[in-house]
Design a protein around this motif. Structure first.
Motif, PDB file in Angstrom:
ATOM      1  N   CYS A  32       0.840  -1.384  -0.236  1.00  0.00           N
ATOM      2  CA  CYS A  32      -0.197  -0.020  -0.029  1.00  0.00           C
ATOM      3  C   CYS A  32       0.763   1.036   0.084  1.00  0.00           C
ATOM      4  N   SER A 180      -3.905   3.123   1.793  1.00  0.00           N
ATOM      5  CA  SER A 180      -4.698   3.159   0.654  1.00  0.00           C
ATOM      6  C   SER A 180      -3.826   3.103  -0.573  1.00  0.00           C
ATOM      7  N   THR A 181      -4.342   2.712  -1.896  1.00  0.00           N
ATOM      8  CA  THR A 181      -3.700   2.398  -2.958  1.00  0.00           C
ATOM      9  C   THR A 181      -2.792   3.293  -3.615  1.00  0.00           C
ATOM     10  N   ARG A 182      -1.423   2.205  -3.965  1.00  0.00           N
ATOM     11  CA  ARG A 182      -0.797   2.667  -4.460  1.00  0.00           C
ATOM     12  C   ARG A 182      -0.877   4.510  -5.165  1.00  0.00           C
TER      13      ARG A 182
END
Length: 194
Positions: A32, A180-182
């Motif tokens: 992440c 969170s998403t990359r």
């Protein structure tokens, strides 16, 4: 203070070696983008305190706190002091022994050679305390303890305490940690428009 903030990145990057909470923590951090808000207190004859934010993704990071902004894309590190009107640009590979603790990229790329888990203990408040032993003197850290709490998605940092070889004690508190998403790698490179 870059050195103190780097400790945060050290903690975020620890490989678990079979300890469940550390393994889940390491796996979440590795997959992440992590945003952390922290404060620190260091005591070495005088007391120094501060706070800031950190965004970490792999060996890249963006730190803001105590008047400094630091971008690192894993190869180059840009340190900006807007008030002083100064910027330092350096290669991540330009580290010498003892200075490595000020560089999260060095810690991330070679952490397994620097620390092993000594003990894992459940403590009050629902946290798990993990004590580490240094494997080498490169980072200049003689003791390191981390407190992890269960988060919504994965374990999160609650607190950390480290003692340097010179006796300086640093306590870190984490008021938030979010996975969170990359994000785009460009976010971790300095841009003149920033």
């Amino acid at each position: 203070n870059v050195f103190l903030i780097s400790v945060l990145v050290l903690l975020v990057s620890v490989q678990a070696g079979g300890q469940d909470i550390m393994k889940r923590f390491s796996d979440a951090v590795a997959s992440c983008c992590v945003d952390v808000t922290y404060s620190y207190n260091a005591i070495s004859g005088v007391e120094v305190s501060g706070s800031g934010t950190l965004r970490l993704q792999g060996s890249s990071f963006l730190m803001k706190g105590d008047g400094l902004e630091i971008w690192c894309d894993g190869e180059t590190r840009w340190t900006l002091d807007r008030e002083a009107g100064e910027m330092v640009v350096e290669s991540v590979g330009d580290n010498v022994a003892g200075v490595a603790a000020a560089d999260p990229a060095v810690i991330l790329s070679s952490l397994d050679t620097h620390f092993t888990i000594d003990s894992v203990t459940k403590v009050s408040g629902g946290c798990t305390k993990v004590d580490f032993n240094p494997e080498s003197g490169v980072l200049g850290i003689s003791t390191l303890s981390v407190w992890l709490a269960e988060g919504e998605e994965a374990p999160v940092l609650a607190r950390a305490v480290m003692v340097l070889g010179d006796g300086t004690k640093t306590e870190l508190s984490f008021s938030s940690m979010k996975y969170s998403t990359r994000v785009s790698p460009e976010e971790f490179s300095f841009d003149m428009k920033t």
